[in-house]
Motif scaffolding. Structure first.
Motif, short mmCIF file in Angstrom:
data_model
loop_
_atom_site.label_atom_id
_atom_site.label_comp_id
_atom_site.label_asym_id
_atom_site.label_seq_id
_atom_site.Cartn_x
_atom_site.Cartn_y
_atom_site.Cartn_z
N ILE A 80 29.77 -74.86 30.57
CA ILE A 80 29.41 -74.47 29.19
C ILE A 80 27.90 -74.48 29.02
CG2 ILE A 80 29.54 -75.19 26.77
CD1 ILE A 80 32.39 -76.24 27.47
N LEU A 81 27.26 -75.52 29.48
CA LEU A 81 25.81 -75.65 29.35
C LEU A 81 25.07 -74.51 30.03
CD1 LEU A 81 23.43 -77.74 28.58
CD2 LEU A 81 23.50 -78.25 31.01
N LEU A 82 25.40 -74.22 31.28
CA LEU A 82 24.66 -73.23 32.04
C LEU A 82 24.97 -71.80 31.62
CD1 LEU A 82 24.64 -74.83 35.59
CD2 LEU A 82 22.85 -74.84 33.86
N ILE A 83 26.20 -71.52 31.28
CA ILE A 83 26.53 -70.17 30.82
C ILE A 83 25.80 -69.88 29.51
CG2 ILE A 83 28.38 -68.71 29.93
CD1 ILE A 83 30.17 -70.02 32.14
N HIS A 84 25.80 -70.84 28.61
CA HIS A 84 25.05 -70.67 27.36
C HIS A 84 23.55 -70.53 27.64
CE1 HIS A 84 23.10 -72.05 23.57
NE2 HIS A 84 23.94 -71.17 23.09
N ARG A 85 23.07 -71.27 28.59
CA ARG A 85 21.64 -71.21 28.92
C ARG A 85 21.23 -69.85 29.48
NH1 ARG A 85 17.94 -75.64 32.08
NH2 ARG A 85 16.00 -74.50 31.76
N THR A 86 22.11 -69.17 30.20
CA THR A 86 21.75 -67.85 30.72
C THR A 86 21.43 -66.90 29.58
OG1 THR A 86 24.04 -67.03 30.81
CG2 THR A 86 23.16 -68.08 32.81
N TYR A 87 22.19 -66.99 28.50
CA TYR A 87 21.93 -66.14 27.34
C TYR A 87 20.60 -66.50 26.68
CZ TYR A 87 26.67 -64.38 27.72
OH TYR A 87 27.82 -63.78 28.16
N ARG A 88 20.34 -67.78 26.54
CA ARG A 88 19.06 -68.21 25.94
C ARG A 88 17.89 -67.80 26.81
NH1 ARG A 88 20.15 -74.44 25.06
NH2 ARG A 88 20.08 -74.07 27.27
#
Length: 117
Positions: A80-88
């Motif tokens: 969850i953390l890294l997938i969201h971070r790719t968008y950011r």
């Protein structure tokens, strides 16, 4: 790091590095130049370092198999953390590099997993 130090004049995986020469303005209003690497792992996915982090989380889960769900909590959290971070990260880089980031995204269309995401 080597690509930036040599201004893109280096070999990656035995071939000359492919780079996009980019400019941006730093927090002090100074125009800076850099290179966006489009060779090696960074030609496969824009955030390959996150992919390897997820693979590491999977490897840590494997010894437990189905005996305990606890190790899988880290995998879920990191996913969850890294997938969201790719968008950011993509949004931040788009604002920073503008059309050069768009060019990079066309050359490297996948964020983490080639052919999938």
């Amino acid at each position: 790091m080597l690509a930036r130090q040599t201004n893109g004049k280096c070999n990656i995986w035995g071939k000359p590095a492919t780079v996009i020469r980019a400019t941006y303005t730093d927090n002090y209003g100074i125009q800076k130049r850099t290179v966006l690497l489009v060779s090696g792992f960074w030609s496969v996915g824009r955030h390959m370092n996150y992919t390897f982090e997820l693979l590491f989380a999977v490897v840590l889960c494997l010894p437990s198999l189905v005996y305990s769900p606890i190790p899988y909590l880290r995998l879920i959290f990191v996913s969850i953390l890294l997938i969201h971070r790719t968008y950011r990260d993509d949004e931040k880089c788009s604002q920073k590099y503008g059309t050069q980031w768009d060019e990079y995204c066309k050359l490297v269309p996948y964020k983490m997993i080639p052919g999938l995401f």
